[in-house]
Scaffold this active site. Sequence first.
Site, PDB file in Angstrom:
ATOM      1  N   ALA A  99       0.625  -1.125  -0.232  1.00  0.00           N
ATOM      2  CA  ALA A  99      -0.104  -0.153   0.161  1.00  0.00           C
ATOM      3  C   ALA A  99       0.735   1.167   0.313  1.00  0.00           C
ATOM      4  O   ALA A  99       1.864   0.981  -0.506  1.00  0.00           O
ATOM      5  CB  ALA A  99      -0.876  -0.288   1.227  1.00  0.00           C
ATOM      6  N   HIS A 100       0.089   2.714   0.091  1.00  0.00           N
ATOM      7  CA  HIS A 100       0.818   3.775   0.029  1.00  0.00           C
ATOM      8  C   HIS A 100       1.656   4.383   0.608  1.00  0.00           C
ATOM      9  O   HIS A 100       1.352   3.244   2.224  1.00  0.00           O
ATOM     10  CB  HIS A 100       0.070   4.995  -0.550  1.00  0.00           C
ATOM     11  CG  HIS A 100      -1.315   5.017   0.958  1.00  0.00           C
ATOM     12  ND1 HIS A 100      -1.986   3.990   1.175  1.00  0.00           N
ATOM     13  CD2 HIS A 100      -1.389   5.874   1.563  1.00  0.00           C
ATOM     14  CE1 HIS A 100      -2.539   4.428   2.259  1.00  0.00           C
ATOM     15  NE2 HIS A 100      -1.721   5.233   3.375  1.00  0.00           N
ATOM     16  N   ASN A 101       2.493   4.506   0.643  1.00  0.00           N
ATOM     17  CA  ASN A 101       4.251   5.447   1.562  1.00  0.00           C
ATOM     18  C   ASN A 101       5.132   3.600   2.354  1.00  0.00           C
ATOM     19  O   ASN A 101       5.386   4.203   3.646  1.00  0.00           O
ATOM     20  CB  ASN A 101       3.242   5.685   2.393  1.00  0.00           C
ATOM     21  CG  ASN A 101       2.115   7.039   2.011  1.00  0.00           C
ATOM     22  OD1 ASN A 101       2.444   7.453   1.065  1.00  0.00           O
ATOM     23  ND2 ASN A 101       1.926   7.939   3.220  1.00  0.00           N
TER      24      ASN A 101
ATOM     25  N   SER B 260       1.747   2.855   5.172  1.00  0.00           N
ATOM     26  CA  SER B 260       2.670   3.557   5.819  1.00  0.00           C
ATOM     27  C   SER B 260       3.160   2.451   6.546  1.00  0.00           C
ATOM     28  O   SER B 260       3.851   2.678   7.907  1.00  0.00           O
ATOM     29  CB  SER B 260       1.802   4.705   6.543  1.00  0.00           C
ATOM     30  OG  SER B 260       2.028   5.212   5.228  1.00  0.00           O
TER      31      SER B 260
END
Length: 126
Positions: free
Chosen positions: A37-39, A57
């Site tokens: 997922a993102h980050n 994250s």
Amino acid sequence: VIEDDVEIGANCAIDRGALESTIIKEGAKLDNLVHVAHNCEVGEYSLITGQVGLSGSTKLGRNVVMGGQSGTAGHLEIGPFATIAARGGVTKSIAGGKVYAGFPLMEHKKWLKLNATLSRLLEKKT
């Protein structure tokens, strides 16, 4: 950001970072059907096997191994050289250098003892 010598299997989804970059560091290997997922940050030489999901994250340290169908909640850190057995569910940050299993996640030896105890309890009832 995908660094040098990274291997990414078929049907992997790597989300673009929202506020910071999603980083797959040098030498990491992602098997088929992995979702990052993102980050997220996947540490150097980490191995992520099939059907693993990393929530937003999440930061994996160096040389982390995640077994099939394991996953993480978001905004946590997995220490370097940690191993998460198949179907392990990471719900909070964990220290590196240990082997973990189960849901909720616990050290692998404790998980084995728990399952042996449950098995013995079931045998006594019959």
